[in-house]
Design an enzyme around this catalytic site. Structure first.
Site, mmCIF file in Angstrom:
data_model
loop_
_atom_site.group_PDB
_atom_site.id
_atom_site.type_symbol
_atom_site.label_atom_id
_atom_site.label_comp_id
_atom_site.label_asym_id
_atom_site.label_seq_id
_atom_site.Cartn_x
_atom_site.Cartn_y
_atom_site.Cartn_z
ATOM 1 N N ASP A 200 4.083 -5.338 -5.620
ATOM 2 C CA ASP A 200 4.033 -4.729 -4.302
ATOM 3 C C ASP A 200 4.487 -3.275 -4.355
ATOM 4 O O ASP A 200 5.162 -2.847 -5.294
ATOM 5 C CB ASP A 200 4.946 -5.478 -3.326
ATOM 6 C CG ASP A 200 4.236 -6.627 -2.630
ATOM 7 O OD1 ASP A 200 3.035 -6.792 -2.852
ATOM 8 O OD2 ASP A 200 4.901 -7.349 -1.873
ATOM 9 N N LYS A 222 1.163 -3.039 -0.088
ATOM 10 C CA LYS A 222 0.840 -2.980 1.332
ATOM 11 C C LYS A 222 1.632 -1.852 1.982
ATOM 12 O O LYS A 222 2.751 -1.553 1.597
ATOM 13 C CB LYS A 222 1.200 -4.302 2.024
ATOM 14 C CG LYS A 222 0.520 -5.525 1.440
ATOM 15 C CD LYS A 222 1.046 -6.791 2.083
ATOM 16 C CE LYS A 222 0.417 -8.036 1.452
ATOM 17 N NZ LYS A 222 0.961 -9.279 2.041
ATOM 18 N N MET A 330 10.775 -3.670 8.638
ATOM 19 C CA MET A 330 9.393 -3.282 8.999
ATOM 20 C C MET A 330 9.270 -2.975 10.487
ATOM 21 O O MET A 330 8.309 -3.387 11.139
ATOM 22 C CB MET A 330 8.410 -4.394 8.593
ATOM 23 C CG MET A 330 8.494 -4.790 7.138
ATOM 24 S SD MET A 330 7.601 -6.312 6.747
ATOM 25 C CE MET A 330 8.647 -7.552 7.555
#
Length: 418
Positions: A200, A222, A330
């Site tokens: 990631d 991502k 996030m």
């Protein structure tokens, strides 16, 4: 000295034995005999312990071994492939060793290494790798070498990759908040064993430079609102490689099971019949605030912490009633809405808030404020992901801040802000 006059073990012929299903005699019932018996049982040997009494550690091994409650006799050697003597009586040990010599059976004497025909080395075992160490009859030297080898194997620097085909497996490795030296030892070791690494964006990618050049690295990184490789495709990739007999490491930032979709990947592996292991990581929910001098719990301020995904709808009414700390992961894109919803649900607008960007990295930056003003401050400062948002009284504990409430660089000391 050995019978030939050399130092103990100096010219010994190194050999690993397959004792599975074979009779091994352990003479004695004390702690030394227990250590020998435990290792032999683990190796699958048919262990016979002969002693008038046994210690608790040996009793714990029953019924995985056979204990005959009596004094050992030379005739006990007859059916053995290997003998360990640890009776505490030199004469008894010598008699058993002499019987073993006459029958051409290797014998390890705990009381007198110089009179042994075999020796037990210091051993390091790591996932199919066994390293044995002898040091000329100097056990302390051997232990020191064993410990150094253990550290080397665990560091990820050892060439642990298989070179022969074998069964595939998947290991989910939590990479921590981004710095390579915050990876766990087991995580580093699994990376050293890997044939394929599926990584990631927020993983400690610098560790990839340490891998063999032929290790396949698959980037599935991502960014907020941009998932070029869907989770279902990631699941397919790791399962496909494991089924092909490869050792796969799924490397991601933080901890696999803290908003990391690790559970979905484990379920996909299990459904496909693929062996899977989870190596936990240091979650950024706790480690990144710590890098900015913010403890997520603190006596007198917070006795609990709640971790919430910030890019989805949240239950603001429930969160507003909590007395402890709330950590949003996030959540930068949704920050104005998160703050407004919490205040509308009854959380005081004066509640301290801290946003820590790029935790543990050279460009770490902390922006502080309150629920009432942090969104505007963050917009003015250009706060961006990756960032961790801390809401609660602990966010008022910090290092030295400039006049605009921003601290730059790792800062692990804290004091109450005036």
């Amino acid at each position: 000295m050995t019978p030939g006059g050399e130092e103990v073990g100096a010219v010994a012929y190194p050999l690993h034995l397959d004792v599975s299903g074979r009779r091994v005699l352990v003479a004695g019932g004390g702690p030394v005999a227990a250590r020998r018996a435990r290792d032999l049982v683990a190796a699958g040997a048919e262990v016979l312990v002969v002693a008038p009494a046994v210690c608790e550690d040996l009793r714990d091994l029953l019924p995985d071994l056979t204990w005959e409650q009596r004094e050992v006799e030379p005739r006990d050697v007859a059916d053995a492939w290997l003998v360990h003597t640890a009776t505490g009586d030199p004469r008894a040990d010598a008699e058993v060793a002499a019987a073993a010599e006459a029958l051409r059976v290797w014998c390890v004497r705990a009381d007198d290494a110089r009179a042994s025909s075999a020796w037990t080395p210091s051993v390091v075992r790591r996932e199919g790798v066994t390293v044995s160490v002898t040091a000329g009859g100097d056990p302390r030297r051997a232990r020191g070498l064993r410990e150094a080898l253990s550290r080397w194997l665990d560091s990820g620097a050892a060439p642990l990759r298989r070179r022969r085909p074998g069964a595939g497996r998947v290991t989910l490795v939590g990479g921590g908040p981004g710095e390579v030296d915050l990876l766990t030892l087991r995580g580093r070791r699994r990376l050293a064993e890997a044939d394929v690494v599926v990584v990631d964006r927020l993983a400690p990618t610098a560790v990839l430079d340490e891998l063999d050049p032929d290790v396949q690295v698959v980037d599935v990184g991502k960014t907020p609102d941009h998932h070029p490789v869907p989770q279902e495709e990631i699941n397919r990739i790791i399962v496909e490689h494991a089924r092909a007999g490869r050792r796969v490491v799924r490397l991601k930032g933080g901890d696999n099971y803290v908003l990391g979709r690790g559970g979905e990947e484990v379920l996909a592996c299990r459904a496909a019949g693929v062996e899977v292991e989870v190596v936990p990581g240091v979650t950024s929910a706790f480690a990144v605030p710590a890098a900015a001098g913010i403890p997520v719990t603190h006596r007198g301020l917070s006795r609990s912490v709640t971790v919430v995904s910030g890019h989805e709808d949240v239950d603001a009414a429930t969160l507003a009633r909590l007395d402890g700390t709330v950590v949003f992961l996030m959540g930068v894109t949704m920050l104005p809405r998160l703050c407004a919803d919490l205040v509308a649900a009854g959380k005081p607008a004066s509640t301290p808030v801290a946003i820590v960007e790029n935790g543990w990295r050279p460009d770490q930056r902390t922006t502080r404020g309150t629920l009432g003003d942090i969104a505007a401050t963050a917009a003015r400062r250009g706060v961006r992901s990756p960032a961790v948002i801390v809401v609660g009284a602990v966010a008022g504990l910090a290092g030295v801040a400039d006049e605009e409430g921003v601290t730059v660089g790792p800062d692990v000391a804290y004091r109450p802000l005036s």
